[in-house]
Scaffold this active site. Structure first.
Site, PDB file in Angstrom:
ATOM      1  CE  LYS A   5     -33.140  84.277 -25.999  1.00  0.00           C
ATOM      2  NZ  LYS A   5     -33.665  83.748 -26.590  1.00  0.00           N
ATOM      3  CG  HIS A  35     -36.696  89.261 -23.819  1.00  0.00           C
ATOM      4  ND1 HIS A  35     -36.309  88.118 -24.078  1.00  0.00           N
ATOM      5  CD2 HIS A  35     -37.823  89.935 -23.514  1.00  0.00           C
ATOM      6  CE1 HIS A  35     -37.541  87.865 -24.967  1.00  0.00           C
ATOM      7  NE2 HIS A  35     -38.816  88.243 -24.625  1.00  0.00           N
ATOM      8  CD  GLU A  73     -44.001  82.338 -30.653  1.00  0.00           C
ATOM      9  OE1 GLU A  73     -43.263  83.428 -30.382  1.00  0.00           O
ATOM     10  OE2 GLU A  73     -43.503  82.010 -31.787  1.00  0.00           O
ATOM     11  CG  HIS A  97     -37.071  82.978 -23.452  1.00  0.00           C
ATOM     12  ND1 HIS A  97     -35.885  83.302 -23.049  1.00  0.00           N
ATOM     13  CD2 HIS A  97     -37.983  83.064 -24.436  1.00  0.00           C
ATOM     14  CE1 HIS A  97     -35.646  84.340 -24.360  1.00  0.00           C
ATOM     15  NE2 HIS A  97     -37.109  83.874 -24.608  1.00  0.00           N
TER      16      HIS A  97
END
Length: 308
Positions: A5, A35, A73, A97
């Site tokens: 991606k 992933h 984050e 995601h």
């Protein structure tokens, strides 16, 4: 062939990439790797839903008030300034995601046992997600982002985004779904919280928070599944407090996602890879808000994004 991606930068470029690939490879020989789909806790969302008969009957508009998915984050873009200034939070994590997590949370049970059964349901679900509009988006940029090497001094790229989604299906009609993702927020954590509706009448006359009953599924930094309940406070009064029944484990025990995915690709197992129709459906969701169609509001590092 394994393709990493992002699968294009918008719907048109994703379709062009597909046409190029299909000149040389059949669809079943193309493995679009993300992933995030190889992470054990992301797969655990799907398993927990369909393996537990006390959860799935409640997983619909009759019982669920809202769904919230957060990817926060507590650090900035660091040395990725040039890359990040070309994509922003929407393209970096939400279009791929976060929408994949949404699909695992809301898809219908797969039918049949072939590898495409899950991908069929995901594609059906994603096609039912209403395309976003500027009215349902807030973008933010943390103070100090423009001083990061590689970032344009007048950049309007978002480092925070919050969106409100709706799924036009019988199961989810009327249930708002909120996704927020960003950098320089108070904690590093990725999780989904499913809030259940309160009873039509509180039996004991209490003022109970709306988020009192919930299921929390955490993807990182640890793996957790928690159930929000109310229990009685000891004493004569029929009054309670909110608690969580919490099951968690450390992610270090799990197989690394790329190891799992590349192993599946070697064996021709396609279930955890994106299919072209799913990729296009994801792009259709975000296509109306690509670019600078909404303002970018400044927020202070360590906060939960702009006030807006």
């Amino acid at each position: 062939v394994v393709v990493e991606k992002p699968f294009g930068r918008d719907l048109e470029s994703a379709q062009q990439l597909s046409r190029t690939l299909h000149q040389y490879f059949a669809e079943e020989d193309i493995f679009r790797i993300d992933h995030f789909l190889g992470k054990e806790p992301v797969q655990n969302i799907l398993y927990t839903r369909f393996a537990n008969p006390d959860i799935e009957p409640l997983w619909n508009r009759e019982h669920i008030r809202c769904i919230q998915i957060t990817m926060s984050e507590d650090f900035g873009v660091q040395d990725r300034g040039k890359f990040y200034d070309e994509v922003g939070t929407l393209l970096d994590v939400v279009q791929n995601h976060m929408l994949q997590v949404l699909a695992n949370l809301t898809m219908d049970p797969p039918t049949g046992e072939d590898h495409d059964a899950v991908r069929d349901r995901k594609a059906e679900l994603m096609r039912a997600v209403r395309p976003l509009t500027p009215y349902n988006v807030v973008r933010g940029q943390y103070e100090g982002y423009r001083s990061v090497p590689g970032v344009a001094p007048n950049s309007k790229v978002e480092t925070f985004i919050a969106v409100r989604l709706h799924i036009d299906s019988w199961r989810w009609a009327g249930v708002p779904i909120y996704i927020r993702a960003g950098k320089m927020l108070p904690v590093t954590c990725t999780e989904a919280v499913v809030e259940f509706k309160r009873p039509p009448r509180e039996t004991f006359g209490e003022l109970v928070p709306n988020n009192s009953a919930h299921v929390r599924m955490r993807v990182s930094p640890d793996i957790a599944i928690a159930l929000g309940l109310r229990v009685k406070i000891p004493g004569e009064r029929m009054a309670g407090r909110d608690v969580e029944l919490d099951l968690h484990s450390q992610a270090v025990e799990d197989m690394p996602p790329y190891e799992r995915l590349l192993g599946d690709a070697c064996h021709g197992i396609t279930e955890l890879f994106s299919r072209q129709d799913l990729v296009e459906a994801q792009w259709r969701v975000v296509e109306p808000i690509l670019g600078e169609v909404t303002p970018v509001y400044t927020y202070q590092p360590g906060t939960w994004g702009p006030e807006e």
